[in-house]
Design an enzyme around this catalytic site. Structure first.
Site, PDB file in Angstrom:
ATOM      1  N   HIS A  62       0.840  -1.246   0.038  1.00 25.01           N
ATOM      2  CA  HIS A  62       0.082   0.095   0.163  1.00 25.01           C
ATOM      3  C   HIS A  62       0.879   1.167  -0.022  1.00 25.01           C
ATOM      4  O   HIS A  62       1.733   1.531   1.049  1.00 25.01           O
ATOM      5  CB  HIS A  62      -0.828  -0.031   0.994  1.00 25.01           C
ATOM      6  CG  HIS A  62      -1.940  -1.059   1.206  1.00 25.01           C
ATOM      7  ND1 HIS A  62      -3.001  -0.961   0.633  1.00 25.01           N
ATOM      8  CD2 HIS A  62      -1.822  -2.358   1.755  1.00 25.01           C
ATOM      9  CE1 HIS A  62      -3.958  -2.071   0.759  1.00 25.01           C
ATOM     10  NE2 HIS A  62      -2.737  -3.182   1.473  1.00 25.01           N
ATOM     11  N   ASN A  94      -6.263   0.776  -3.316  1.00 28.07           N
ATOM     12  CA  ASN A  94      -7.519   1.486  -2.290  1.00 28.07           C
ATOM     13  C   ASN A  94      -6.932   3.019  -1.720  1.00 28.07           C
ATOM     14  O   ASN A  94      -6.465   3.159  -0.644  1.00 28.07           O
ATOM     15  CB  ASN A  94      -7.645   0.556  -1.146  1.00 28.07           C
ATOM     16  CG  ASN A  94      -6.501   0.035  -0.389  1.00 28.07           C
ATOM     17  OD1 ASN A  94      -5.518   0.081  -0.719  1.00 28.07           O
ATOM     18  ND2 ASN A  94      -6.679  -0.194   1.015  1.00 28.07           N
ATOM     19  N   ASN A 278      -5.265  -6.721   9.457  1.00 35.34           N
ATOM     20  CA  ASN A 278      -6.367  -7.304   8.933  1.00 35.34           C
ATOM     21  C   ASN A 278      -5.890  -8.247   7.495  1.00 35.34           C
ATOM     22  O   ASN A 278      -5.339  -7.646   6.685  1.00 35.34           O
ATOM     23  CB  ASN A 278      -7.616  -6.454   8.378  1.00 35.34           C
ATOM     24  CG  ASN A 278      -8.882  -7.229   7.938  1.00 35.34           C
ATOM     25  OD1 ASN A 278      -8.999  -8.373   8.273  1.00 35.34           O
ATOM     26  ND2 ASN A 278      -9.625  -6.412   7.197  1.00 35.34           N
ATOM     27  N   ASP A 305       2.032  -6.871   2.579  1.00 38.93           N
ATOM     28  CA  ASP A 305       0.821  -6.142   3.001  1.00 38.93           C
ATOM     29  C   ASP A 305       1.207  -4.877   3.767  1.00 38.93           C
ATOM     30  O   ASP A 305       0.763  -4.508   4.516  1.00 38.93           O
ATOM     31  CB  ASP A 305      -0.041  -7.240   3.875  1.00 38.93           C
ATOM     32  CG  ASP A 305      -1.470  -6.394   3.967  1.00 38.93           C
ATOM     33  OD1 ASP A 305      -1.660  -5.268   3.142  1.00 38.93           O
ATOM     34  OD2 ASP A 305      -2.316  -6.768   4.642  1.00 38.93           O
ATOM     35  N   HIS A 309       0.605   3.717   8.466  1.00 38.98           N
ATOM     36  CA  HIS A 309      -0.425   4.658   9.047  1.00 38.98           C
ATOM     37  C   HIS A 309       0.407   5.599   9.729  1.00 38.98           C
ATOM     38  O   HIS A 309       1.614   5.348  10.192  1.00 38.98           O
ATOM     39  CB  HIS A 309      -1.567   3.984   9.850  1.00 38.98           C
ATOM     40  CG  HIS A 309      -2.483   3.096   9.338  1.00 38.98           C
ATOM     41  ND1 HIS A 309      -3.175   3.538   8.225  1.00 38.98           N
ATOM     42  CD2 HIS A 309      -2.478   1.861   9.287  1.00 38.98           C
ATOM     43  CE1 HIS A 309      -4.008   2.457   7.539  1.00 38.98           C
ATOM     44  NE2 HIS A 309      -3.370   1.305   8.363  1.00 38.98           N
TER      45      HIS A 309
END
Length: 426
Positions: A62, A94, A278, A305, A309
């Protein structure tokens, strides 16, 4: 430009080479791999005692770009990848706005080209806005360079729409990267449903949340002929279903992340949201199944993954904090420490799962290999060097990891992408 890597333990799943040898790179290609290369070079790298592997390929990252660049962006994510030995990554769609059309995909592609560090491939969203209602312009995104489609972060709950996307993927010969989660069963869960969630008084996420969608997706893949790649598998039954699907001849692969093969819910420190991801950290029984599946090649891929944040976002309650941890800069050391050093996988299997197999799944014909003529993407790793993971050393904007302070073995010494040294451990 010629780079000569001398005296390294060359591990190449493509040619099955597993011995001390030299590797000569010329411009952006592998030129020669053999013992005692005598040719003059512009740069000589002494790799004695180190693994020399094809550059790593992380299928699950991400980058948060566009729209969420306070967490990460293409530039910082690329730097983190290079530091972690990753020369090619697949960014999840996303973002904000969602990567659901060719124009947005081209934005990431162009920014990565300007950055000019590692190969950034952008996956396209399966549905518009990732709302699960209408299909995105999948063909347009593939023409613009998308190597895969994914709704990562959620599942497409409408099975008919998902089947139509898989039919398109089968026709275009691209994989579907599946986040398996029945959203109707999550019910506010923030960690695994077990004795630990009861102890902490927190709502749990049961294994069936993942397992029901794994089963559904495998059956739809069987029906459509599409290649299904199961992201971040975390349960014992995911391993069973993946193994049975392969035995049935279904085109399916699966990945495990370092946090899932390293930690269980027993390791969670109460109130520490760096343990919130998750799918969640599962039980010892689940972890054991993942380890066995990696050892026996049921699982084809190790991906991170990587989900950065800010500390502010993570600095709230376990119920309120976002899911996810960073992983690009720790995956090599955790894989060596937890898998290779403990005898679960061999160094050759490590190269297969972190480079060769991802290249095959993504149809990257010139990557994942050290064969002459292939792309000059190479990583040099010292498997014996010990260090303590320290978030202050991270080049990623994200510092959210449960591994801060963990002593590990295995350090990336040099990362070469396209014949250029893009990272060097000083």
């Amino acid at each position: 430009m010629k780079i000569l890597i001398k005296n390294g333990h060359v591990i190449d799943p493509d040619t099955k080479l597993d011995q001390v040898a030299d590797v000569l790179l010329e411009d952006d290609k592998i030129q020669e791999v053999k013992e005692n290369i005598k040719e003059e070079a512009d740069r000589v790298i002494d790799a004695k005692g180190c693994y020399v592997m094809p550059g790593l390929i992380d299928m699950h990252v991400h980058l948060r770009d566009p729209g969420l660049t306070h967490k990460e962006d293409v530039v910082t994510g690329s730097k983190a990848a290079a530091r972690g030995g990753v020369t090619t990554l697949v960014a999840m769609p996303n973002t904000k706005p969602v990567i659901d059309n060719p124009e947005r995909l081209s934005y990431v592609k162009n920014k990565a080209t300007q950055c000019n560090l590692v190969n950034v491939l952008q996956a396209g969203a399966i549905t518009q806005g990732m709302k699960g209602e209408e299909l995105s312009d999948i063909e347009g995104m593939v023409r613009a360079g998308a190597p895969a489609i994914s709704e990562d972060g959620k599942s497409v709950m409408n099975a008919q729409i998902y089947k139509e996307a898989m039919q398109i993927a089968a026709r275009l010969n691209i994989p579907v990267l599946a986040h398996c989660e029945d959203i109707h069963m999550v019910n506010g869960g923030c960690m695994n449903e077990d004795t630990n969630s009861e102890k902490f008084g927190l709502p749990g996420i049961c294994n069936a949340v993942e397992d029901t969608i794994v089963a559904r997706d495998i059956l739809i893949a069987k029906d459509t002929g599409c290649h299904l790649h199961l992201c971040h598998c975390s349960t014992k039954d995911s391993e069973v279903m993946l193994r049975l699907a392969k035995e049935d001849g279904i085109s399916v692969s699966g990945e495990v992340c370092p946090h899932h093969f390293t930690l269980t819910s027993d390791d969670i420190v109460e109130g520490d949201t760096n343990y919130k991801m998750n799918p969640p950290l599962r039980t010892k029984e689940d972890r054991q199944a993942l380890l066995e599946g990696l050892k026996n090649d049921v699982f084809d891929v190790i991906s991170t993954d990587h989900a950065p944040h800010t500390m502010v976002e993570k600095g709230v309650s376990m119920k309120s904090a976002p899911f996810g941890i960073v992983g690009l800069e720790t995956s090599v050391s955790l894989t060596i420490t937890e898998l290779v050093d403990k005898g679960w996988i061999t160094p050759m299997q490590m190269a297969e799962k972190m480079s060769y197999n991802p290249a095959k799944i993504l149809h990257l014909a010139n990557k994942g290999s050290l064969k002459p003529g292939k792309d000059a993407d190479v990583v040099v790793i010292d498997p014996k060097e010990s260090y303590v993971i320290d978030v202050k050393d991270f080049v990623s904007k994200g510092k959210n990891t449960p591994f801060h302070g963990k002593k590990v073995n295995g350090k990336v010494k040099v990362t070469i992408c396209g014949g250029r040294v893009v990272y060097e451990d000083k």
